[in-house]
Design an enzyme around this catalytic site. Structure first.
Site, short mmCIF file in Angstrom:
data_model
loop_
_atom_site.label_atom_id
_atom_site.label_comp_id
_atom_site.label_asym_id
_atom_site.label_seq_id
_atom_site.Cartn_x
_atom_site.Cartn_y
_atom_site.Cartn_z
N SER A 28 -2.87 1.42 -2.61
CA SER A 28 -4.08 1.17 -3.40
C SER A 28 -4.73 -0.16 -3.02
CB SER A 28 -3.75 1.08 -4.89
OG SER A 28 -3.43 2.34 -5.39
N HIS A 58 -7.98 4.62 -2.72
CA HIS A 58 -7.37 5.11 -1.48
C HIS A 58 -8.49 5.62 -0.58
CE1 HIS A 58 -2.94 5.26 -2.39
NE2 HIS A 58 -3.46 4.85 -3.52
N HIS A 80 0.76 10.87 -4.57
CA HIS A 80 1.81 10.36 -5.46
C HIS A 80 2.44 11.52 -6.21
CE1 HIS A 80 -1.21 7.20 -4.97
NE2 HIS A 80 -0.23 6.34 -5.12
N TYR A 82 2.96 11.62 -9.25
CA TYR A 82 2.29 11.84 -10.54
C TYR A 82 1.02 12.69 -10.43
CZ TYR A 82 -0.70 7.84 -9.20
OH TYR A 82 -1.55 6.99 -8.54
N GLU A 83 0.54 12.92 -9.22
CA GLU A 83 -0.68 13.73 -9.09
C GLU A 83 -0.38 15.21 -9.24
OE1 GLU A 83 -3.39 12.40 -5.78
OE2 GLU A 83 -1.71 11.01 -5.49
N ALA A 110 0.83 -1.18 -3.86
CA ALA A 110 0.53 -2.21 -4.86
C ALA A 110 1.65 -2.15 -5.89
CB ALA A 110 -0.81 -1.93 -5.50
N MET A 205 4.61 2.98 -8.37
CA MET A 205 4.61 4.43 -8.60
C MET A 205 4.64 5.24 -7.30
SD MET A 205 1.63 4.54 -11.48
CE MET A 205 1.49 3.27 -12.74
N SER A 206 5.10 4.63 -6.22
CA SER A 206 5.04 5.35 -4.94
C SER A 206 6.21 4.94 -4.04
CB SER A 206 3.72 5.02 -4.23
OG SER A 206 3.70 3.67 -3.81
N ASN A 229 0.01 -7.81 -10.07
CA ASN A 229 0.14 -8.27 -11.46
C ASN A 229 1.60 -8.59 -11.76
OD1 ASN A 229 0.06 -5.10 -11.31
ND2 ASN A 229 1.36 -5.59 -13.06
N HIS A 241 -5.55 0.03 -13.63
CA HIS A 241 -5.80 0.42 -12.24
C HIS A 241 -6.97 -0.39 -11.66
CE1 HIS A 241 -5.43 2.80 -8.69
NE2 HIS A 241 -6.63 3.34 -8.81
#
Ligand code: HPA
Length: 267
Positions: A28, A58, A80, A82-83, A110, A205-206, A229, A241
């Site tokens: 990201s 992306h 990902h 989660y998609e 990220a 998350m990846s 962060n 995001h």
């Protein structure tokens, strides 16, 4: 012909058939590097079975060409878990990378940091990971190759080369352990406290499913997080995001310098 061989042939038809040496997946807000490659860009939509990279920030295209004299394949976006709920969403792109001749893969992402000494804007070189999602992209793989050793999943020689490149560029690149939470919701402060106790330094998350798939395919892997962060509960800063996309370019500039420098002597 397998689907990956078919796609590799299609890609070679457009971009030439010189073997690719290194693949890179851009996370990201890190898509800028794809624009730096002198070569051929192919939108994912031209590559049947490639993810529709539906995450803003992306850049869903594959760019094959020259970066610092090395033939690379840069994936401007990733799928990902989660998609789709599919852990193996990146399997086909990585199989294609292998079919194009690559032996090495550099993943970027990220991430949120737990370490005050790796603040937003800094980079972290993954030394290891914790698969806290419990998902595995090799579930359902029928062959014995599914029992992939993960003891040195992050290639020591590639890590050393990236560390040296960072030093040469005067960029601080600390090692750390990355924890994979599935997302797409961010973590709670209690989840962050828990995974910190378990030994993680950053969360995202990846990447973890891609590392497992890459090792399964016999690719050597390294991964770098761009810290956007401090993780949930660790600062008053807002986690979103939008914030990730806004902060990622800070790390992206450093990442680009490190990758270029690492490629020069031949990673
Ligand atoms: N958690 C999970 N993924 C992330 C974060 C985070 O804090 N920051 C950027 N990606």
């Amino acid at each position: 012909m397998s689907k990956s061989a078919e796609l590799a042939a299609l890609i070679q038809g457009r971009a030439g058939d010189a073997p690719v040496r290194i693949g890179m997946v851009l996370g990201s807000g890190l898509g800028h590097l794809a624009e730096q490659v002198d070569g051929t860009a192919i939108p994912y939509e031209d590559l049947p079975g490639f993810p529709h990279a539906g995450v803003s920030g992306h850049n869903p295209k594959l760019v094959i060409g020259d970066l610092e004299g090395v033939r690379v394949a840069v994936f401007g976006g990733r799928a990902h878990y989660y998609e789709s709920g599919r852990g193996d969403a990146m399997r086909l792109p990585l199989e294609v990378l292998k079919a194009l001749g690559a032996e090495q893969l550099i993943l970027t992402n990220a991430a949120g940091s737990f370490r005050p000494d790796i603040p937003p804007g800094d980079l972290m070189l993954l030394s290891d990971h914790i698969n806290f999602s419990g998902r595995n992209p090799l579930i359902g793989e029928p062959t014995d190759a599914r029992f992939v050793p993960m003891t040195q999943a992050y290639d020591p020689a590639m890590r050393a080369a990236l560390t040296q490149a960072a030093q040469a560029e005067g960029i601080d690149l600390k090692d750390g352990v990355y924890a994979w939470y599935s997302g797409p919701s961010f973590e709670t402060p209690a989840e962050i406290r828990a995974i910190k106790i378990l030994g993680a330094d950053a969360v995202g998350m990846s990447t973890v499913p891609e590392v497992i798939l890459a090792r399964f395919l016999g690719l050597r892997v390294a991964a770098i997080s761009s810290i956007t962060n401090m993780a949930a509960g660790m600062s008053d800063e807002n986690i979103s995001h939008e914030h990730t996309k806004a902060m990622a370019p800070l790390g992206a500039a450093k990442l680009e310098k490190i990758l270029r420098r690492a490629l020069r002597p031949g990673l």
